[in-house]
Design an enzyme around this catalytic site. Structure first.
Site, mmCIF file in Angstrom:
data_model
loop_
_atom_site.group_PDB
_atom_site.id
_atom_site.type_symbol
_atom_site.label_atom_id
_atom_site.label_comp_id
_atom_site.label_asym_id
_atom_site.label_seq_id
_atom_site.Cartn_x
_atom_site.Cartn_y
_atom_site.Cartn_z
ATOM 1 N N SER A 83 -5.596 -9.901 -4.340
ATOM 2 C CA SER A 83 -7.000 -10.250 -4.123
ATOM 3 C C SER A 83 -7.531 -11.441 -4.925
ATOM 4 O O SER A 83 -8.654 -11.885 -4.686
ATOM 5 C CB SER A 83 -7.897 -9.040 -4.392
ATOM 6 O OG SER A 83 -7.815 -8.133 -3.320
ATOM 7 N N SER A 110 -9.577 -9.715 -1.571
ATOM 8 C CA SER A 110 -10.947 -9.279 -1.591
ATOM 9 C C SER A 110 -11.866 -10.193 -2.408
ATOM 10 O O SER A 110 -13.076 -10.139 -2.238
ATOM 11 C CB SER A 110 -11.030 -7.856 -2.158
ATOM 12 O OG SER A 110 -10.645 -7.836 -3.520
ATOM 13 N N LYS A 136 -17.314 -11.768 -9.819
ATOM 14 C CA LYS A 136 -17.122 -10.893 -8.655
ATOM 15 C C LYS A 136 -17.961 -9.640 -8.880
ATOM 16 O O LYS A 136 -17.972 -9.092 -9.984
ATOM 17 C CB LYS A 136 -15.630 -10.544 -8.540
ATOM 18 C CG LYS A 136 -15.266 -9.744 -7.302
ATOM 19 C CD LYS A 136 -13.750 -9.515 -7.237
ATOM 20 C CE LYS A 136 -13.343 -8.724 -6.016
ATOM 21 N NZ LYS A 136 -11.873 -8.511 -5.939
#
Lengths: 96, 514
Positions: B178, B154, B79
């Site tokens: 997330s 997210s 990420k």
């Protein structure tokens, strides 16, 4: 309590954000809705509850007092949008 | 079977047995990315040559008989909010579009030491704020099961790349759901460890008392493998706990005898979609068939979780993001233009005789901060900074922040009480399957409510795992969430693995994974 456009404008200065008039209108409306929602917490009695800032029961974690290399100046400056060999550069703050 | 349909654990076995090389594996995933990522848009950055060079280097060491790290050349997607030395780390924000960190996050260093091949940086909501990945400043990621739907957020890119067969393992972060929410919506397995289990050093901070890094993968077994590499004490993060990390991959295969599962009464009320409820209840029946005992538990303050979270997280965010000043790193507004604009404003106000307004005009440095931040941050990030600044400002602290910290304690106490009676808590990850792209972008509050079932674990600091447990009529995955007491990741992984031994939801692939 209802949030006014003036409140939001004042917060935008505290937050070091500059909002356009249209953004201020929208932010006032949206923050008003969100603040009204989070105010549901007021219905709970929390008089004798200890605040919980952190999920871990650890406190005062100390590192050994030993020197170790820190970031080289050139590396620390490398991502700066405006700098010379030694300093970060900003617009004049004092006087004209 | 094509390589990309294998689990990471199977691939690791093949790598270690010499049946496949890291280069072959990396090529297979890169080919899938090349073919399908133009539609899915899971990645912000892929550097094929660099990944292949790294894979070749690891293969070379293998060929020379050297002992390799735990991941032996398996590709891992990152990420884009973990600092990677010398390589752009954007946080999906214009603010950090060109930021090249001078150091590696601890998690990145651990992955490198474990001989992972870092295959690319995945898309996310800007600064990890959002539940749909639509807040990325650069691109919108699609759900591989239906390209008109959101992948969740997210960590939307992190979950989508696993579902789409673009990586066998990926790293996400979870501040309010997330990892678990996108895992649930994309039909993959995602674990949010206990706060303190994984070092946050080098993670771009959003809400420091809530953020935690964790693995996403196809199966619990794979998540165990990756968590084993990530977890452990780090002197560089004073909130990383100084206790040994278990060898999760060695115990994940052991079923939990006499498992006691709690179903949260409040989770099955109004707002939960009927087919999600049905799938979750079916999953619980699977556990019963494996010998688990199920009982109701109550988390009475859970309904205050979202309100508590949307005070605490923005407060912490407003402090953390104060560092983006346009001076040390990150986006900076055009300085000449700024000075000219200020001069013009001053001249205009002076000519109009508005002396008070002249005096109130920003000084050039304050204007530099305000303008740089206004240009660098997107709408959701601004909203959170504003909310946090407001809640922490003079006169409001007690009513909002302090109040929220007290409710946070009550939420934690609910869990402590529930875990007196049960080993894990089971329930849905989200109220519905993945919604349409664009559906909630104009309604921040409804987007916040997506976090209903996930935020409480972050507030309490406990671990949780999401795993696939069915599909809706729309063909979209449904997730099951399990939560456990602090530092019981091993229990979560074993419980999830038990389920995956008895079901095949985790073996379903979207059409693009051939």
């Amino acid at each position: 309590m209802s949030l006014t456009r003036q409140d939001v404008e004042k917060v935008s200065l505290l937050a070091r954000l500059r909002l356009t008039p249209a953004e201020l209108d929208r932010m006032t409306e949206q923050m008003g809705q969100i603040v009204a929602y989070v105010e549901s917490l007021a219905e709970l009695n929390t008089d004798n509850v200890e605040p919980m800032a952190h999920a871990l029961d650890v406190a005062n974690v100390f590192a050994d007092d030993v020197g170790r290399p820190s970031l080289e100046r050139a590396d620390a400056l490398a991502n700066s949008p405006h700098h010379d060999r030694e300093f970060y550069l900003v617009p004049a703050v004092l006087g004209e | 079977m094509s390589l990309i349909r294998h689990t990471a654990t199977e691939l690791l076995g093949q790598l270690n047995a010499g049946k496949v090389t890291s280069v072959e594996l990396t090529k297979a995933y890169l080919a899938q990315i090349e073919q399908h990522d133009p539609q899915v848009k899971a990645f912000l950055l892929v550097d094929p040559q660099r990944a292949l060079d790294r894979a070749a280097e690891i293969d070379g060491r293998r060929a020379r008989g050297e002992k390799l790290g735990r991941l032996s050349g398996l590709p891992v997607a990152i990420k884009d909010l973990l600092c990677t030395q010398g390589e752009t780390t954007t946080c999906a924000s214009k603010m950090l579009e060109h930021f090249k960190p001078p150091y590696d996050a601890t998690v990145i260093a651990r992955l490198k030491a474990a001989d992972a091949v870092l295959i690319g940086k995945t898309n996310m909501d800007e600064f990890a704020m959002g539940g749909s990945t639509e807040n990325s400043a650069f691109q919108k990621t699609a759900n591989p099961w239906d390209l008109t739907r959101i992948p969740g957020g997210s960590s939307g890119g992190a979950a989508a790349c696993i579902a789409a067969g673009m990586a066998p393992l990926s790293i996400g972060t979870d501040t309010g759901g997330s990892i678990r929410q996108p895992a649930g919506l994309c039909g993959v397995t995602g674990l949010k460890p206990t706060y303190g289990r994984v070092s946050r050093y080098g993670l771009v901070a959003f809400a420091s008392s809530l953020d935690q890094i964790g693995p996403l993968a196809r199966t619990a077994e794979d998540a165990a493998l990756l968590l084993e590499v990530l977890a452990g004490h780090d002197p560089l993060d004073s909130t990383s706990v100084d206790m040994p990390a278990p060898k999760y991959s060695e115990t994940v295969g052991q079923p939990l005898a006499g498992l006691k599962i709690g179903l949260v009464r409040e989770h099955f009320g109004q707002g939960l979609d009927a087919e999600v409820e049905r799938a979750v209840r079916e999953a619980v029946k699977v556990y019963e068939s494996l010998g688990a005992k199920v009982r109701d538990v109550s988390l009475p303050h859970g309904k205050y979780g979202v309100a508590t979270y949307y005070i605490i997280a923005p407060c912490e965010a407003s402090s953390n993001l104060a560092r983006y000043d346009g001076v040390h790193y990150g986006h900076r507004t055009d300085e000449k233009k700024l000075v000219a604009t200020l001069d013009a404003e001053r001249a205009k106000l002076t000519a109009a005789g508005q002396t008070a307004a002249v005096a109130a005009l920003d000084n050039p440095l304050v204007r530099l901060y305000r303008e740089s931040r206004a240009e660098g941050f997107g709408p959701e990030v601004k909203r959170r900074i504003m909310l946090g600044t407001y809640a922490l400002s003079a006169g409001y602290y007690d009513a909002y922040y302090l109040k929220a910290l007290k409710v946070r304690r009550l939420i934690r106490q609910d869990y402590d009480a529930a875990f007196q009676d049960v080993d894990v808590i089971a329930g849905p990850v989200t109220t519905t399957t993945a919604f349409k792209l664009g559906e909630k972008v104009d309604d921040p509050l409804s987007m916040y409510l997506v976090d209903l079932y996930t935020v409480s674990a972050n507030l309490a600091g406990i671990g949780g795992i999401a795993l696939p447990c069915g599909f809706g009529a729309d063909g979209l995955p449904i997730g099951l969430q399990l939560q456990a007491p602090p530092f019981e990741e091993d229990r979560l992984l074993r419980a999830a693995h038990m389920f995956q031994q008895a079901t095949d939801w985790h073996q379903k692939f979207p059409a693009m994974v051939k």
